[in-house]
Write a protein that holds these residues in place. Structure first.
Motif, PDB file in Angstrom:
ATOM      1  N   GLN A  84      62.850  70.021  45.117  1.00 26.89           N
ATOM      2  CA  GLN A  84      63.773  71.004  44.550  1.00 26.89           C
ATOM      3  C   GLN A  84      63.405  71.370  43.113  1.00 26.89           C
ATOM      4  N   ASN A 123      60.328  73.572  43.046  1.00 27.93           N
ATOM      5  CA  ASN A 123      60.306  74.687  44.012  1.00 27.93           C
ATOM      6  C   ASN A 123      59.212  74.501  45.061  1.00 27.93           C
ATOM      7  N   ASP A 129      70.394  75.623  56.599  1.00 19.71           N
ATOM      8  CA  ASP A 129      69.477  76.266  55.655  1.00 19.71           C
ATOM      9  C   ASP A 129      68.186  75.483  55.593  1.00 19.71           C
ATOM     10  N   GLN A 181      64.590  75.221  53.154  1.00 20.64           N
ATOM     11  CA  GLN A 181      63.841  75.621  51.963  1.00 20.64           C
ATOM     12  C   GLN A 181      62.382  75.303  52.190  1.00 20.64           C
ATOM     13  N   THR A 198      61.734  79.418  48.597  1.00 20.65           N
ATOM     14  CA  THR A 198      62.511  80.308  49.469  1.00 20.65           C
ATOM     15  C   THR A 198      63.475  79.524  50.346  1.00 20.65           C
ATOM     16  N   ILE A 199      64.742  79.910  50.289  1.00 19.86           N
ATOM     17  CA  ILE A 199      65.776  79.307  51.137  1.00 19.86           C
ATOM     18  C   ILE A 199      66.176  80.342  52.187  1.00 19.86           C
TER      19      ILE A 199
END
Length: 139
Positions: free
Chosen positions: A18, A21, A86, A88, A92-93
């Motif tokens: 996280q 990214n 969701d 990731q 991009t999620i």
């Protein structure tokens, strides 16, 4: 590895992914990694976990192996109860629907996931349950 150690390693992996990214933690055992966010069946809270994945024409494929333990991982039980989750990948999620595979599709995908990471065959040998394969399809 004990469940507590698995949770700690997973939490660290998730945070590195996280914070960067997806620049750190995007690969493990020569496979791509994603972050899966489910809604807890008991808490109603969002839970995020790093998982290996494969891309297939059907979508993204994840494996509920839990290292061959006798029970399914909690993230799998969460997405069975609420398949809108969701994902990731990198920064991009994406909102996706989770679908459990069976029959010929599962057999085909099992061959693919074992080719990508032979440890899955070992995990299957350790457990009496059939390890679920899940396809994540964009909503």
């Amino acid at each position: 590895m004990k469940d507590i150690n698995v949770r700690r390693a997973s939490r660290l992996h998730k945070h590195l992914y996280q914070l960067s990214n997806g620049r750190f933690g995007d690969r493990l055992v020569n496979n791509d990694m994603l972050l899966l966010t489910t809604i807890g069946t008991k808490t109603g809270k969002r839970h995020t976990i790093p998982l290996l994945y494969l891309e297939d024409r059907a979508g993204l494929v994840i494996v509920a192996s839990y290292g061959g333990r006798a029970h399914h991982p909690q993230w799998y039980l969460n997405l069975v109860a609420e398949p809108a989750v969701d994902v990731q990948i990198g920064a991009t999620i994406t909102a996706v629907n989770a679908r459990i595979t069976d029959g010929e599709e599962r057999a085909h995908l099992w061959t693919c996931v074992v080719a990508a990471y032979p440890g899955y065959a070992t995990y299957q040998d350790r457990t009496g349950r059939e390890i679920p394969l899940v396809v994540l399809e964009p909503i």
